[in-house]
Design a protein around this motif. Structure first.
Motif, PDB file in Angstrom:
ATOM      1  N   VAL A  90       9.096   8.028  -5.323  1.00  0.00           N
ATOM      2  CA  VAL A  90      10.203   7.097  -5.539  1.00  0.00           C
ATOM      3  C   VAL A  90      10.244   6.155  -4.349  1.00  0.00           C
ATOM      4  CG1 VAL A  90      12.642   6.839  -6.102  1.00  0.00           C
ATOM      5  CG2 VAL A  90      11.453   8.937  -6.737  1.00  0.00           C
ATOM      6  N   ARG A  91      10.291   4.851  -4.651  1.00  0.00           N
ATOM      7  CA  ARG A  91      10.232   3.839  -3.587  1.00  0.00           C
ATOM      8  C   ARG A  91      11.491   2.976  -3.593  1.00  0.00           C
ATOM      9  NH1 ARG A  91       4.753   3.562  -1.987  1.00  0.00           N
ATOM     10  NH2 ARG A  91       3.348   4.481  -3.535  1.00  0.00           N
ATOM     11  N   ASN A  92      12.154   2.899  -2.441  1.00  0.00           N
ATOM     12  CA  ASN A  92      13.315   2.026  -2.268  1.00  0.00           C
ATOM     13  C   ASN A  92      12.907   0.691  -1.655  1.00  0.00           C
ATOM     14  OD1 ASN A  92      15.373   3.949  -3.195  1.00  0.00           O
ATOM     15  ND2 ASN A  92      14.767   5.125  -1.379  1.00  0.00           N
ATOM     16  N   GLY A  96       3.124   1.379   2.412  1.00  0.00           N
ATOM     17  CA  GLY A  96       2.014   2.269   2.060  1.00  0.00           C
ATOM     18  C   GLY A  96       1.155   1.741   0.933  1.00  0.00           C
ATOM     19  N   SER A  97       0.780   2.656   0.006  1.00  0.00           N
ATOM     20  CA  SER A  97      -0.256   2.313  -0.980  1.00  0.00           C
ATOM     21  C   SER A  97       0.138   1.156  -1.889  1.00  0.00           C
ATOM     22  CB  SER A  97      -0.618   3.552  -1.814  1.00  0.00           C
ATOM     23  OG  SER A  97       0.433   3.909  -2.690  1.00  0.00           O
ATOM     24  N   ILE A  98       1.422   1.015  -2.205  1.00  0.00           N
ATOM     25  CA  ILE A  98       1.815  -0.033  -3.162  1.00  0.00           C
ATOM     26  C   ILE A  98       1.648  -1.440  -2.576  1.00  0.00           C
ATOM     27  CG2 ILE A  98       4.311  -0.155  -2.642  1.00  0.00           C
ATOM     28  CD1 ILE A  98       4.679  -0.200  -5.780  1.00  0.00           C
ATOM     29  N   ILE A 171      12.566   4.876   2.987  1.00  0.00           N
ATOM     30  CA  ILE A 171      11.696   3.857   2.380  1.00  0.00           C
ATOM     31  C   ILE A 171      11.111   4.364   1.057  1.00  0.00           C
ATOM     32  CG2 ILE A 171       9.577   2.486   2.736  1.00  0.00           C
ATOM     33  CD1 ILE A 171      11.995   1.689   4.529  1.00  0.00           C
ATOM     34  N   ASP A 172      10.529   5.564   1.104  1.00  0.00           N
ATOM     35  CA  ASP A 172       9.967   6.170  -0.118  1.00  0.00           C
ATOM     36  C   ASP A 172       9.825   7.664   0.120  1.00  0.00           C
ATOM     37  OD1 ASP A 172       7.597   6.579   1.405  1.00  0.00           O
ATOM     38  OD2 ASP A 172       6.766   4.673   0.733  1.00  0.00           O
ATOM     39  N   LEU A 173       9.555   8.388  -0.936  1.00  0.00           N
ATOM     40  CA  LEU A 173       9.288   9.825  -0.779  1.00  0.00           C
ATOM     41  C   LEU A 173       8.570  10.377  -1.994  1.00  0.00           C
ATOM     42  CD1 LEU A 173      12.628  11.890  -0.965  1.00  0.00           C
ATOM     43  CD2 LEU A 173      12.182   9.782  -2.169  1.00  0.00           C
ATOM     44  N   MET A 198       7.841  11.778   3.239  1.00  0.00           N
ATOM     45  CA  MET A 198       8.705  10.607   3.058  1.00  0.00           C
ATOM     46  C   MET A 198       8.446   9.592   4.155  1.00  0.00           C
ATOM     47  SD  MET A 198      12.382  12.054   4.385  1.00  0.00           S
ATOM     48  CE  MET A 198      12.606  13.046   2.953  1.00  0.00           C
ATOM     49  N   ARG A 199       8.899   8.361   3.928  1.00  0.00           N
ATOM     50  CA  ARG A 199       8.916   7.372   5.016  1.00  0.00           C
ATOM     51  C   ARG A 199      10.360   7.138   5.413  1.00  0.00           C
ATOM     52  NH1 ARG A 199       4.442   5.061   2.065  1.00  0.00           N
ATOM     53  NH2 ARG A 199       2.607   5.298   3.389  1.00  0.00           N
ATOM     54  N   LEU A 200      10.614   7.239   6.712  1.00  0.00           N
ATOM     55  CA  LEU A 200      11.948   7.014   7.261  1.00  0.00           C
ATOM     56  C   LEU A 200      11.826   5.999   8.378  1.00  0.00           C
ATOM     57  CD1 LEU A 200      13.268  10.685   7.665  1.00  0.00           C
ATOM     58  CD2 LEU A 200      14.229   8.943   6.146  1.00  0.00           C
ATOM     59  N   PHE A 214       1.478   9.486  12.696  1.00  0.00           N
ATOM     60  CA  PHE A 214       0.161  10.137  12.814  1.00  0.00           C
ATOM     61  C   PHE A 214      -0.912   9.345  12.057  1.00  0.00           C
ATOM     62  CE2 PHE A 214      -2.913  13.183  10.984  1.00  0.00           C
ATOM     63  CZ  PHE A 214      -3.464  13.684  12.151  1.00  0.00           C
ATOM     64  N   ARG A 215      -0.585   8.944  10.818  1.00  0.00           N
ATOM     65  CA  ARG A 215      -1.576   8.217   9.993  1.00  0.00           C
ATOM     66  C   ARG A 215      -2.068   6.971  10.714  1.00  0.00           C
ATOM     67  NH1 ARG A 215       2.515   8.682   5.686  1.00  0.00           N
ATOM     68  NH2 ARG A 215       1.877  10.312   4.219  1.00  0.00           N
ATOM     69  N   GLU A 216      -1.130   6.269  11.361  1.00  0.00           N
ATOM     70  CA  GLU A 216      -1.451   4.960  11.953  1.00  0.00           C
ATOM     71  C   GLU A 216      -1.488   4.987  13.475  1.00  0.00           C
ATOM     72  OE1 GLU A 216       1.412   2.262  10.204  1.00  0.00           O
ATOM     73  OE2 GLU A 216       0.958   3.000   8.186  1.00  0.00           O
TER      74      GLU A 216
END
Ligand code: 5GP
Length: 235
Positions: A90-92, A96-98, A171-173, A198-200, A214-216
């Motif tokens: 779910v993206r608010n 990321g990928s979108i 942001i999304d989760l 999730m992204r916060l 960590f990813r970036e």
């Protein structure tokens, strides 16, 4: 306790209580389908504490979850489920990928929130799928998909509001759902809800306080997860 399953960030252990399992968080962190890996001491305990609190928060607002009770610093008892092999994102806001997939501007708002399905398959790299694919592959019934969308949207709106009060933008989760072992018709929110899934972003600075650190390579993951736990009043 017998090891039933070992994933990238968690282990599933048997429980003496019938119909229950123990979810144990590891100190491992992975990104890009485990292309990048690290061991970060203390990360499992933080992800566990945050997950427990967030599962309790959504449960209190009427979203049924697999969470039963805390066991120790990095594990909780959960109802056993048959995991539906879907990742519901779910993206608010766009990130990321979108952003790459659709060429969107990072931070674009989604009102209403966007719900996407990914087929949970490490070997295929979790591809984006639609509802017809879910039917064609026999992953879930149309009724289950409706219920999953309803529960994911509800849990997202509850958590978005919860985090806004803590000056964090959700942001999304990613959610995972399962069918209860004892009553297959009952759909439960399963897995974890943590900064791993999730992204916060800080609502003032847009600083990431989640696994993107960590990813970036944007700093120290433990510092970011501690900041989230602190804002949630857990430490
Ligand atoms: P994206 O599709 O932008 O990569 O991810 C969207 C959101 O879902 C992010 O918050 C991300 O952390 C979470 N997510 C998506 N797929 C996975 C996954 O396979 N594992 C974990 N831990 N999180 C995921």
């Amino acid at each position: 306790m017998q090891l039933l399953y070992e994933g990238k960030a968690k282990k599933l252990l048997s429980s003496p209580e019938p119909g229950m399992v123990v979810v144990q968080f590891k100190d491992s962190v992975t990104a890009g389908n485990a292309a990048k890996k690290a061991e970060i001491s203390g990360k499992g305990a933080l992800a566990s504490a945050i997950s427990i609190k967030l599962l309790e928060v959504v449960s209190a607002k009427g979203v049924p979850t697999h969470f039963v009770k805390k066991m120790d610093e990095r594990s909780f008892l959960a109802r056993q489920v048959e995991i539906i092999p879907l990742e519901i994102v779910v993206r608010n806001w766009a990130a990321g990928s979108i952003v790459k997939r659709l060429g969107l501007e990072r931070g674009k708002i989604f009102e209403p929130p966007l719900v996407e399905f990914f087929y949970k398959s490490d070997s295929l790299g979790d591809p984006l799928i639609g509802e017809s694919h879910i039917q064609a592959l026999g992953l879930a019934t149309p009724e289950e998909v409706e219920r999953i969308k309803q529960l994911a949207s509800k849990a997202n709106s509850v958590l978005k509001e919860y985090f806004l009060a803590k000056h964090l933008k959700l942001i999304d989760l990613k959610f995972e759902f399962g069918r209860a072992r004892k009553n297959h018709k009952e759909i439960l929110l399963a897995d974890e809800i943590s900064p791993d899934t999730m992204r916060l972003w800080d609502d003032q600075t847009n600083e990431s306080l989640d696994k993107d650190v960590f990813r970036e390579d944007k700093g120290d993951l433990l510092t970011a997860y501690r900041a989230v736990a602190q804002r949630m009043g857990l430490i």
